[in-house]
Design a protein around this motif. Structure first.
Motif, PDB file in Angstrom:
ATOM      1  N   MET A 126       3.981  12.696  -6.530  1.00  0.00           N
ATOM      2  CA  MET A 126       4.595  12.302  -5.263  1.00  0.00           C
ATOM      3  C   MET A 126       3.643  12.587  -4.110  1.00  0.00           C
ATOM      4  SD  MET A 126       7.530  11.144  -6.183  1.00  0.00           S
ATOM      5  CE  MET A 126       8.528  11.114  -4.690  1.00  0.00           C
ATOM      6  N   PRO A 127       3.492  11.646  -3.167  1.00  0.00           N
ATOM      7  CA  PRO A 127       2.618  11.874  -2.012  1.00  0.00           C
ATOM      8  C   PRO A 127       3.212  12.925  -1.080  1.00  0.00           C
ATOM      9  CG  PRO A 127       3.819   9.828  -1.736  1.00  0.00           C
ATOM     10  CD  PRO A 127       4.135  10.310  -3.119  1.00  0.00           C
ATOM     11  N   TRP A 145       0.819  -1.223   0.000  1.00  0.00           N
ATOM     12  CA  TRP A 145       0.000   0.000   0.000  1.00  0.00           C
ATOM     13  C   TRP A 145       0.843   1.260   0.000  1.00  0.00           C
ATOM     14  CZ3 TRP A 145      -3.578  -2.580  -1.710  1.00  0.00           C
ATOM     15  CH2 TRP A 145      -4.136  -3.687  -1.093  1.00  0.00           C
ATOM     16  N   TRP A 146       2.141   1.112  -0.250  1.00  0.00           N
ATOM     17  CA  TRP A 146       3.055   2.250  -0.305  1.00  0.00           C
ATOM     18  C   TRP A 146       3.719   2.268  -1.676  1.00  0.00           C
ATOM     19  CZ3 TRP A 146       3.425   5.339   4.133  1.00  0.00           C
ATOM     20  CH2 TRP A 146       2.837   4.805   5.281  1.00  0.00           C
ATOM     21  N   TYR A 147       3.557   3.361  -2.414  1.00  0.00           N
ATOM     22  CA  TYR A 147       4.122   3.394  -3.766  1.00  0.00           C
ATOM     23  C   TYR A 147       5.649   3.253  -3.730  1.00  0.00           C
ATOM     24  CZ  TYR A 147       6.688   7.749  -4.413  1.00  0.00           C
ATOM     25  OH  TYR A 147       7.658   8.710  -4.372  1.00  0.00           O
ATOM     26  N   GLU A 148       6.276   3.616  -2.593  1.00  0.00           N
ATOM     27  CA  GLU A 148       7.730   3.442  -2.484  1.00  0.00           C
ATOM     28  C   GLU A 148       8.127   1.978  -2.649  1.00  0.00           C
ATOM     29  OE1 GLU A 148       6.700   7.023   0.153  1.00  0.00           O
ATOM     30  OE2 GLU A 148       5.816   5.071  -0.367  1.00  0.00           O
ATOM     31  N   HIS A 149       7.240   1.064  -2.277  1.00  0.00           N
ATOM     32  CA  HIS A 149       7.578  -0.357  -2.250  1.00  0.00           C
ATOM     33  C   HIS A 149       6.767  -1.209  -3.218  1.00  0.00           C
ATOM     34  CE1 HIS A 149       8.403   0.852   2.159  1.00  0.00           C
ATOM     35  NE2 HIS A 149       9.511   0.967   1.452  1.00  0.00           N
ATOM     36  N   SER A 150       5.720  -0.646  -3.795  1.00  0.00           N
ATOM     37  CA  SER A 150       4.830  -1.456  -4.618  1.00  0.00           C
ATOM     38  C   SER A 150       3.978  -0.549  -5.492  1.00  0.00           C
ATOM     39  CB  SER A 150       3.953  -2.335  -3.709  1.00  0.00           C
ATOM     40  OG  SER A 150       3.133  -3.196  -4.455  1.00  0.00           O
ATOM     41  N   GLY A 151       2.905  -1.105  -6.052  1.00  0.00           N
ATOM     42  CA  GLY A 151       1.993  -0.324  -6.881  1.00  0.00           C
ATOM     43  C   GLY A 151       0.557  -0.453  -6.448  1.00  0.00           C
ATOM     44  N   GLY A 152       0.333  -0.943  -5.218  1.00  0.00           N
ATOM     45  CA  GLY A 152      -1.029  -1.107  -4.734  1.00  0.00           C
ATOM     46  C   GLY A 152      -1.757  -2.218  -5.462  1.00  0.00           C
ATOM     47  N   LYS A 153      -3.085  -2.114  -5.490  1.00  0.00           N
ATOM     48  CA  LYS A 153      -3.899  -3.140  -6.132  1.00  0.00           C
ATOM     49  C   LYS A 153      -3.568  -3.306  -7.612  1.00  0.00           C
ATOM     50  CE  LYS A 153      -6.761  -5.167  -3.282  1.00  0.00           C
ATOM     51  NZ  LYS A 153      -6.884  -6.633  -3.164  1.00  0.00           N
ATOM     52  N   LEU A 154      -3.108  -2.234  -8.243  1.00  0.00           N
ATOM     53  CA  LEU A 154      -2.877  -2.286  -9.683  1.00  0.00           C
ATOM     54  C   LEU A 154      -1.757  -3.258 -10.056  1.00  0.00           C
ATOM     55  CD1 LEU A 154      -3.330   1.496 -10.454  1.00  0.00           C
ATOM     56  CD2 LEU A 154      -4.854  -0.363 -11.155  1.00  0.00           C
ATOM     57  N   THR A 155      -0.770  -3.420  -9.181  1.00  0.00           N
ATOM     58  CA  THR A 155       0.274  -4.406  -9.460  1.00  0.00           C
ATOM     59  C   THR A 155       0.124  -5.660  -8.602  1.00  0.00           C
ATOM     60  OG1 THR A 155       1.801  -3.322  -7.899  1.00  0.00           O
ATOM     61  CG2 THR A 155       1.946  -2.697 -10.229  1.00  0.00           C
ATOM     62  N   ASP A 156      -0.796  -5.636  -7.646  1.00  0.00           N
ATOM     63  CA  ASP A 156      -1.039  -6.795  -6.795  1.00  0.00           C
ATOM     64  C   ASP A 156      -2.020  -7.735  -7.502  1.00  0.00           C
ATOM     65  OD1 ASP A 156      -0.918  -8.360  -4.429  1.00  0.00           O
ATOM     66  OD2 ASP A 156      -2.785  -7.466  -3.741  1.00  0.00           O
TER      67      ASP A 156
END
Length: 461
Positions: A302-303, A252-263
Motif C-alpha cells: 500500500m502506498p 497512474w493511481w493503483y486505486e483506479h488502475s494498474g499503471g503501464k502494466l495494465t495500460d
C-alpha cells in the motif's frame, strides 16, 4: 443528477457521422469487404443501436468507428462537460444524455453498450450490462483485479452475451497477426525469450487539493474505489499539462488502475502470450519476479503517500511459463513493442514496424495464403486494426459467437499484468497456479487478488 432527452428518435444518424468524419478520416477510407459493406447498407430500422458509457477522450476517439456499423443513440458520463462535448462532436446535439449508466442498460431499445470509463468502473458496468441482456464493447483493461476477471467470465458464460475487449491489436493483419503467423509457421523456431517494451509510467510532483469542478460528480466518478479528495494542479512550466487523480491521469493511481502494466501491458503482453501459443508452447504463467521503482514508499503493498502518482514508473520483470524454455521480460526502457527471439531468428513488432530477417525472407518465401486467416480463427478479416475490431464485434453479435478479443483469453493475459503489479508493489516474487487461478505461498499477495467495493457501489448480481 440525471440529465435526459427521452425521445429515442433523437438517435445519431449515419448522415451526422459523415458530417464529423474529419476526426476519423483514416478509418472511413478503409476498403471494406462485402460483409461489412452489407452491414453499412442496412436501413435505419435494421441497424443496431448502442450507447457510449464514458465520453472522455478514449470514448470520443473510438465510438466514431462503431458508428460505421450501428447508430449511437445515447451518451452517459458523470461529467457534464464530457456529455455536452460528446453530444456535439458525435451526435449533432441529438443524443439522449444521462449521468447514470443504469438508465442505459435498462433500456430495451439499446442493443449493446460501449464501455469507455476509467478502468475501475469497467467490471461493474460490464457485469451489470450483461445481466441486463446487453452485449458490450469494453475497453481494456477489462478489470481492476484478478477476482473481478473470474466473475466477468462466469457472468459471460451464464448470460451468453458477446463481449469484445478493446485490444484492437488482435485485429491488426498487416503487423501483429502477420507476426503471429510467422511464428506459427515456424519461421523463427521455438521461442526462447520475449522482450515486451511498454514505456515508463507517469510521474508527478506533490499534487495540491483542489475544488471539484461543478460539472463533475466526483463521488460517482470514484464509484467502487475508496473515497479520496480531488487533486488537480497545472504544470508550472507548461500551460497544456496538468496533474490530477481524476480524468486521464487515473491510470497512474493503483486505486483506479494498474499503471503501464495494465495500460500498454494489456496490449503488448497480450500479443506476446498469443505468440507463445502460436509457437505451440504452453503459455500458462507460473511466476513473476523482478524489480520496480515508485515515486512513493509502499508498505505491505500500500502506498504511504496520497498526493503523488503511485503506480510503478520503472520496472524490469520476468514472467516464467509452464513451458520452462521461454521467458517474458517486461521492461520500461526498451522500444515500445514486442521482440520475439526464437531458435532460428527474431522479429520485432509494434504499431509502426514489423522487422527482422524472417520478415525480409518473406519476399522470396512468402507465408501460405491462409496463414494470417488461421491466426484470426477463420473469421472475416474486414479492414484493419480498430475498424476491423469493430467489424469482428458486429460479426460476433450477428452470429452469437466469441469475438477475437474474448473475455476468457483476455483475462489469462491480464492476470499476468495484475500479477506483475502485485510483484512491483510487494517487491518480491509471486508464484501462480493456473489450474486454480490463485497466488500460492504468499497470503498477502493472494489477498491482493481482490479489493473491497465502497459502500453503495457494490456489483449488483
Amino acid at each position: 443528477m440525471v440529465l435526459k432527452i427521452e425521445s429515442p428518435s433523437s438517435a445519431c444518424s449515419r448522415r451526422g457521422f459523415l458530417k464529423t468524419a474529419g476526426v476519423v478520416s483514416a478509418v472511413t477510407l478503409t476498403p471494406w469487404s462485402t460483409p461489412a459493406r452489407q452491414a453499412l447498407a442496412k436501413s435505419p430500422n435494421e441497424r443496431k443501436r448502442f450507447a457510449l458509457i464514458g465520453v472522455g477522450g478514449n470514448g470520443t476517439r473510438t465510438s466514431p468507428v462503431g458508428k460505421q456499423f450501428a447508430d449511437l443513440v445515447a451518451l452517459c458520463d458523470v461529467d457534464q462537460r464530457h456529455l455536452d462535448r460528446g453530444n456535439g462532436l458525435l451526435c449533432e446535439g441529438k443524443a439522449d444524455l444521462t449521468s447514470d449508466y443504469r438508465d442505459i442498460i435498462s433500456r430495451d431499445d439499446i442493443d449493446f453498450v460501449q464501455i469507455s470509463t476509467p478502468d475501475h468502473w469497467h467490471a461493474k458496468i460490464l457485469i451489470e450490462a450483461m445481466l441486463a441482456g446487453k452485449d458490450a464493447y469494453c475497453e481494456k483493461p477489462l478489470t481492476l483485479t484478478i477476482d473481478e476477471g473470474k466473475l466477468v467470465r462466469k457472468i459471460q458464460q451464464q448470460t451468453g452475451r458477446v463481449v469484445q475487449v478493446g485490444t484492437q491489436q488482435r485485429s491488426s493483419f498487416d503487423k501483429f497477426n502477420r507476426a503471429l503467423a510467422i511464428i506459427s509457421e515456424g519461421r523463427i523456431g521455438k521461442l526462447k525469450r520475449l522482450v515486451v517494451g511498454i514505456d515508463a509510467g507517469g510521474w508527478s510532483p506533490e499534487i495540491a487539493l483542489a475544488d471539484v469542478p461543478k460539472e463533475l460528480d466526483w463521488d460517482r466518478w470514484l464509484g467502487p474505489t475508496p473515497e479520496m479528495a480531488y487533486r488537480y494542479q497545472k504544470d508550472a512550466r507548461r500551460d497544456d499539462k496538468n496533474y490530477t487523480n481524476g480524468h486521464t491521469h487515473f491510470r497512474w493511481w493503483y486505486e483506479h488502475s494498474g499503471g503501464k502494466l495494465t495500460d500498454w501491458g494489456a496490449h503488448h503482453v497480450d500479443i506476446a502470450m498469443l505468440g507463445i501459443a502460436a509457437a505451440g508452447q504452453n503459455n500458462d504463467p507460473v511466476s513473476v519476479d523482478g524489480t520496480a521503482e515508485h515515486d512513493v514508499e509502499f508498505r505491505d503493498g500500500m502506498p504511504l503517500q496520497d498526493n503523488r502518482y503511485n503506480t510503478a514508473r520503472a520496472f524490469d520483470l520476468n514472467v516464467a511459463f509452464a513451458d520452462g524454455d521461454v521467458v517474458m521480460n517486461i521492461r520500461h526502457d526498451v522500444d515500445n513493442g514486442i521482440l520475439f527471439e526464437g531458435e532460428h531468428g527474431r522479429i520485432f513488432v509494434n504499431r509502426g514496424r514489423l522487422v527482422g530477417k524472417p520478415v525480409e525472407d518473406l519476399e522470396n518465401d512468402p507465408l501460405p495464403e491462409d496463414a494470417v486467416a488461421k491466426i484470426y480463427r477463420g473469421m472475416p478479416m474486414e479492414g484493419n486494426d480498430r475498424p476491423a475490431h469493430w467489424a469482428n464485434f458486429m460479426h460476433a453479435i450477428e452470429n452469437r459467437s466469441q469475438p477475437i478479443s474474448d473475455v476468457h483469453s483476455h483475462m489469462k493475459m491480464l492476470n499476468v499484468c495484475h500479477l506483475a503489479g502485485i510483484c512491483c508493489r510487494l517487491g518480491r516474487k509471486i508464484q501462480w497456479d493456473q489450474a486454480s487461478e490463485s497466488v500460492i505461498g504468499d497470503e498477502l499477495a493472494a489477498s491482493m487478488m481482490k479489493r473491497d467495493y465502497r459502500a453503495g457501489y457494490e456489483i449488483q448480481l
